[in-house]
Motif scaffolding. Structure first.
Motif, short mmCIF file in Angstrom:
data_model
loop_
_atom_site.label_atom_id
_atom_site.label_comp_id
_atom_site.label_asym_id
_atom_site.label_seq_id
_atom_site.Cartn_x
_atom_site.Cartn_y
_atom_site.Cartn_z
N UNK A 154 4.84 3.22 -13.32
CA UNK A 154 5.76 1.69 -13.01
C UNK A 154 5.80 1.06 -11.60
N UNK A 155 5.97 2.94 -10.39
CA UNK A 155 5.63 2.69 -9.06
C UNK A 155 4.66 1.10 -8.83
N UNK A 156 2.86 1.76 -9.54
CA UNK A 156 2.05 1.48 -9.42
C UNK A 156 2.15 0.06 -9.90
N UNK A 157 3.10 -0.13 -11.76
CA UNK A 157 2.54 -1.82 -11.36
C UNK A 157 3.79 -1.76 -10.96
N UNK A 158 4.63 -1.95 -9.92
CA UNK A 158 5.63 -2.38 -9.54
C UNK A 158 4.57 -3.17 -7.74
N UNK A 159 3.71 -2.07 -7.35
CA UNK A 159 2.92 -2.19 -6.35
C UNK A 159 1.81 -3.54 -6.84
N UNK A 208 17.33 0.62 -14.15
CA UNK A 208 16.21 1.61 -14.47
C UNK A 208 16.08 2.99 -13.39
N UNK A 209 15.29 4.08 -13.11
CA UNK A 209 15.35 4.59 -11.18
C UNK A 209 14.42 4.25 -10.73
N UNK A 210 13.58 3.03 -11.01
CA UNK A 210 12.27 2.31 -10.48
C UNK A 210 13.47 1.71 -9.02
N UNK A 211 14.27 0.79 -10.09
CA UNK A 211 14.97 -0.24 -9.11
C UNK A 211 15.74 0.50 -8.53
N UNK A 212 16.63 1.26 -8.54
CA UNK A 212 17.30 1.87 -7.64
C UNK A 212 16.38 2.13 -6.53
N UNK A 213 14.94 3.53 -6.73
CA UNK A 213 14.36 4.19 -6.13
C UNK A 213 13.34 3.32 -4.97
N UNK A 214 12.85 2.03 -5.44
CA UNK A 214 11.83 1.31 -5.43
C UNK A 214 12.83 0.81 -3.61
N UNK A 229 3.12 -7.22 -6.95
CA UNK A 229 3.77 -7.44 -5.30
C UNK A 229 2.24 -8.50 -4.85
N UNK A 230 1.74 -7.44 -5.02
CA UNK A 230 0.44 -7.14 -5.03
C UNK A 230 -0.14 -9.02 -5.26
N UNK A 231 -0.01 -9.08 -6.61
CA UNK A 231 -0.19 -10.63 -7.37
C UNK A 231 0.53 -11.28 -6.51
N UNK A 232 1.74 -11.41 -6.08
CA UNK A 232 2.54 -12.42 -5.52
C UNK A 232 2.02 -12.59 -4.37
N UNK A 286 1.05 -1.35 -0.43
CA UNK A 286 0.47 0.06 0.23
C UNK A 286 0.74 1.02 0.01
N UNK A 287 1.85 1.08 0.25
CA UNK A 287 3.04 2.33 0.76
C UNK A 287 3.42 2.75 -0.30
N UNK A 288 3.52 1.33 -1.31
CA UNK A 288 4.76 1.61 -2.60
C UNK A 288 3.37 2.40 -3.37
N UNK A 289 1.90 1.56 -3.61
CA UNK A 289 1.18 2.13 -4.05
C UNK A 289 1.09 3.82 -4.39
N UNK A 290 0.95 4.14 -3.20
CA UNK A 290 0.96 5.27 -2.30
C UNK A 290 2.06 6.25 -2.90
#
Lengths: 469, 438
Positions: free
Chosen positions: A59-64, A220-226, A67-70, A40-44
């Protein structure tokens, strides 16, 4: 005594429950209680990063979402079924104990169930409405609130269950006054909760760190950031986990601490105890180091394989803690009320007076005679020892005796020594309950164990042994 | 003697803890929560059967493949609800029928616990099926087999539950039944199973009729050739056929029930349930033979009628159980009370005549007897070394002996470790003195 006996003579009944329960706890903590707030935090975060005209940062939303799918697939299959499995396996192995627990905790479990139903409904809505939440800012905001509610409910589910677990270890004042409140507020409750909450967050962090690595592309930037965000989450959880673990350790009944080496390994591995302690420290340190590096050195190239380490470390850490929890409640299955052979402490005087078999509903023999001695011994074994020992499988009673007396191959067990040992068994080893039967039953049990050692076979059924007479 | 015991009906004792709620409240909770649970189980089982059927049909007519996909979507939700809604009736039956339920579980042991891995696999298969629709689009045989396997498992699980619920009604068999296969052969198992399967199909028919009839369901986005009317009519017909067949199977179920639980009350309840179903069937018939526009007009009326039927049937099921087990429950209650009385007597006797440990004059010797003698003897090695050896080591060093007893450890390579025993300071001093006196 009052139920037909279910006994897995190879793997041992304890292992059956242990496998199901540990699996359940790992999934519950790692993919639900700790994981959903993180998702939820990542989604936020994605929602906040969304530009002027977009609902969210895709990108962030897809990542969240990934994760939620798993989490969704695993919690609604293995997670849910191992939860039921704890019930079903306990009802096979320790019917008297789970039955008693339900009578004490029916209310708590019913509330737990209502919360749990809510949790499942929320998780279904949260996951299955993800696509729809992308249509507008309002929908997304609502979706995030849903995630928050779900996080709270899954924490409440855990906090109720933890009370029951605590009760089984130390029933506090319940054994005297048998009220629900006394049972619910047992002394180990809050320490366990204080430990499990940050532990769940830490486990979830370790898993998410690995998954995020898999779900994002190289450089990717999101890899580092997330990665940094998740590492931060873990680093915050670490001190709380350590404090919680200490509080919990201090609450464990004093005598049991002496038995921790046995709880962690089995007795043969006692000398490995030091090694294991080092291993636990190592596991936590690995978690700290990897999370620290990801957070403070975002540009350092860490091979993906290293991301598996914190997950393994956390799994081992949590697994060992569950094993300890399971062990330190011995010799009781419900502290001070019912021993782990599922006989009530208060009934012991009667068994000592009349013998155990006289009151064993399903025993084909009610009294030991010279003809039925081995069969009687087998029944005594099933009633008094089989919840924890097998004949020749894991934790075999024969092997335990052989090892304890340091017998050489082909040396036979000594009847008198065994008799003497079993009649003082609760003093020799705290985790075993006192022998419940009378003198003749003790003789029969010893004869049965000797028979097992010398032939390796169960005794002949009564009918044939009678006929051959 | 042995045969004599085996042929007796076992009368176990109940747990000596009071029920957490009044009996009647628990019964209502059990019946209501069970109906809720079984409703979603029906939808899960029926839904997966229809998905499979529709997908196979889809090999010839592609739109049925789409229909299968739409039905499969609902399984995810229904199966999760089926599991979580199962917890409350499980709790309640555990509480109300502790001895009966657990005895049946133990007797069918391996199959009972196999429920867990089997259902897990079936659930994973339904996800695998749902999320591989595109990937396996060109390998329909494999894709359909995934669902086929899930359906087989879904068909088997209810049988395990049924056998347990049935076996708990027969305490007189508990001494002789030796496993799932044997319990399967008790009368009534298969008729009840058929009864359940038909209910699953009937319920799912009604559900599908509702699902595809919703205004919010944009039918035309998914289907071009198939019409809403066509699908809903098919679903209705399924409910009609399945419910009509219940009028044949139902009596068989009733007749194969052992007479011990029969009562006029039961017959009246079941009969009322059956009578209520008749107008429901009539209404469905009118809708499927009537004009397309008016299909679904009576949907909620039909649903309410059938729900009433199901409630009556569920209550009948409980009535039978209550009557069938009553005599045994009485015997069990008497035995439990008697046992508690004996426990009290034995406890008092034990307090009056404590075991004769007092023959040991020395306090240290008494500690040694109870705490050390399991592992140590005077002259020979038992688990640990003999007293002789202890004396040799600690002669003139009582502190050393004290410290060892307080915090024992591992010394001799061919001995196990001596565990800490948790003696009080006084006990340690007494036993140490005793040892060094030898």
């Amino acid at each position: 005594m009052d139920f037909p006996i279910f006994h897995l003579d190879f793997m041992g009944d304890r292992l059956l429950i242990a496998i199901i329960a540990v699996l359940h706890v790992l999934i519950n903590h790692g993919l639900a209680v700790g994981f959903i707030p993180l998702v939820t935090w990542i989604e936020y975060i994605g929602f906040n990063k969304g530009g002027q005209n977009t609902v969210t940062h895709t990108e962030w939303d897809t990542l969240a979402h990934r994760l939620m799918t798993v989490a969704f697939i695993i919690t609604t299959t293995i997670g849910a079924m191992t939860g039921v499995g704890i019930w079903l396996s306990s009802s096979l192995v320790n019917p008297a104990s789970i039955g008693s627990l339900i009578r004490v905790f029916y209310g708590a479990w019913f509330v737990e169930w209502l919360v749990f139903v809510t949790e499942v409904v929320l998780i279904l809505i949260y996951y299955l409405s993800w696509k729809k939440s992308l249509v507008s800012v309002e929908a997304k905001a609502k979706h995030i609130r849903l995630g928050t509610a779900l996080s709270i409910f899954s924490w409440i589910t855990m906090s109720i269950i933890v009370s029951i677990l605590g009760f089984m270890m130390d029933s506090g004042s319940w054994a005297e006054n048998k009220t629900f409140v006394a049972g619910f507020s047992n002394p180990i409750y809050l320490p366990q909760l204080a430990f499990r909450t940050p532990l769940a967050a830490l486990m979830a962090g370790a898993l998410a760190l690995l998954l995020a690595r898999i779900f994002t592309s190289k450089n990717s930037e999101i890899r580092i950031e997330s990665g940094r965000k998740i590492a931060l989450w873990m680093l915050v959880a670490v001190p709380f986990t350590l404090i919680g673990a200490t509080v919990y350790y201090l609450r464990i009944p004093h005598l049991m601490i002496g038995n921790l080496p046995v709880a962690i390994g089995t007795m043969e591995f006692q000398s490995w105890y030091d090694l294991l302690v080092k291993f636990i420290i190592g596991a936590i340190s690995t978690v700290i180091i990897i999370a620290g590096l990801v957070y403070f050195r975002p540009n350092l190239k860490i091979p993906s394989a290293f991301y598996v380490l914190p997950v393994l470390g956390m799994l081992a850490f949590a697994g060992i803690f569950e094993r300890i929890r399971e062990f330190i409640r011995k010799p009781y299955v419900i502290g001070n009320y019912m021993y782990s052979n599922t006989l009530r402490k208060d009934d012991y005087p009667l068994y000592k007076r009349d013998g155990l078999l006289a009151h064993a509903t399903y025993s084909p023999v009610k009294e030991v005679t010279p003809e039925n001695r081995l069969i009687a011994g087998e029944q005594v074994f099933l009633l008094a020892c089989s919840r924890c020992h097998t004949t020749h499988g894991i934790n075999s009673v024969v092997e335990k005796f052989e090892d304890m007396y340091s017998l050489k191959p082909n040396e036979s067990l000594n009847k008198d020594l065994m008799k003497n040992y079993i009649s003082h068994i609760e003093n020799a080893r705290y985790f075993m309950p006192p022998f419940p039967g009378n003198e003749a039953e003790l003789e029969a049990l010893v004869a049965y164990i000797q028979h097992l050692q010398s032939t390796g076979l169960p005794p002949e059924p009564l009918e044939t042994s009678l006929n051959s007479k | 003697m042995l045969h004599h015991i085996l042929l007796q009906t076992p009368i176990p004792r109940d747990l000596p803890l009071p029920l957490p709620l009044p009996h009647s409240v628990l019964v209502v909770l059990l019946v209501v929560s069970f109906l809720l649970h079984i409703l979603f189980v029906n939808l899960m089982v029926g839904g997966s059967i229809l998905t499979l059927w529709s997908q196979i049909k889809g090999l010839r007519k592609p739109e049925y493949d789409t229909l299968a996909h739409e039905i499969a979507e609902t399984i995810t939700v229904n199966k999760s609800l089926a599991v979580v809604l199962g917890v409350a009736p499980l709790l309640s039956i555990n509480t109300l029928y502790t001895v009966y339920f657990y005895s049946a579980n133990a007797l069918t042991g391996i199959f009972w616990i196999a429920i867990i891995p089997l259902v897990t696999v079936a659930f994973l298969l339904t996800y695998a099926h749902k999320y591989s629709w595109k990937v396996l689009g060109s390998n329909k045989a494999l894709h359909i087999s995934i669902m086929g396997l899930a359906v087989l498992i879904f068909l088997f699980i209810p049988l395990i539950f049924l056998v347990n619920i049935n076996l708990m009604l027969f305490p007189e068999k508990w001494n002789t039944i030796t496993g799932f296969a044997e319990a399967l052969t008790l009368p009534n198992v298969f008729p009840r199973y058929l009864h359940f399967l038909l209910a699953s199909l009937g319920t799912t028919g009604l559900f599908i009729c509702w699902y595809f009839g919703r205004k919010t369901y944009h039918f035309e986005e998914h289907f071009q050739e198939l019409t809403r009317y066509e699908i809903r009519k098919k679903a209705y017909s399924l409910t009609f056929g399945a419910s009509a067949a219940q009028f044949l199977i139902g009596p068989v179920v009733l007749l194969t029930l052992p007479t011990k639980g029969m009562s006029w009350h039961l017959l009246l309840t079941i009969g009322t349930g059956a009578v209520v179903a008749i107008p429901a069937l009539y209404l469905i018939w009118k809708e499927i033979t009537g004009k397309p526009e008016s299909l679904g007009k009576n949907f909620w009326k039909i649903t309410a009628l059938l729900l009433t039927t199901v409630t009556f049937m569920g209550s009948g099921r409980h009535l039978y159980r209550a009557v069938a087990l009553e005599p045994h429950q009485k015997l069990m209650a008497a035995k439990t009370a008697n046992f508690q009385k004996e426990v009290k007597k034995a406890t008092e006797e034990a307090l009056l005549n404590p075991p004769k440990q007092t023959s040991v004059a020395d306090a240290g010797e008494a500690v040694f007897q109870s705490k050390c003698s399991a592992c140590h003897a005077a002259e020979v090695k038992v688990v640990g070394p003999p007293i002789k050896e202890m004396v040799a080591i600690y002669k003139g060093n009582p502190k050393g002996l004290h410290d060892w007893i307080l915090k024992p450890g591992k010394k001799r390579p061919d001995y196990p470790q001596m565990p800490a025993l948790g003696l009080s300071e006084q006990e340690i001093q007494d036993v140490a003195k005793f040892i060094l006196k030898q």
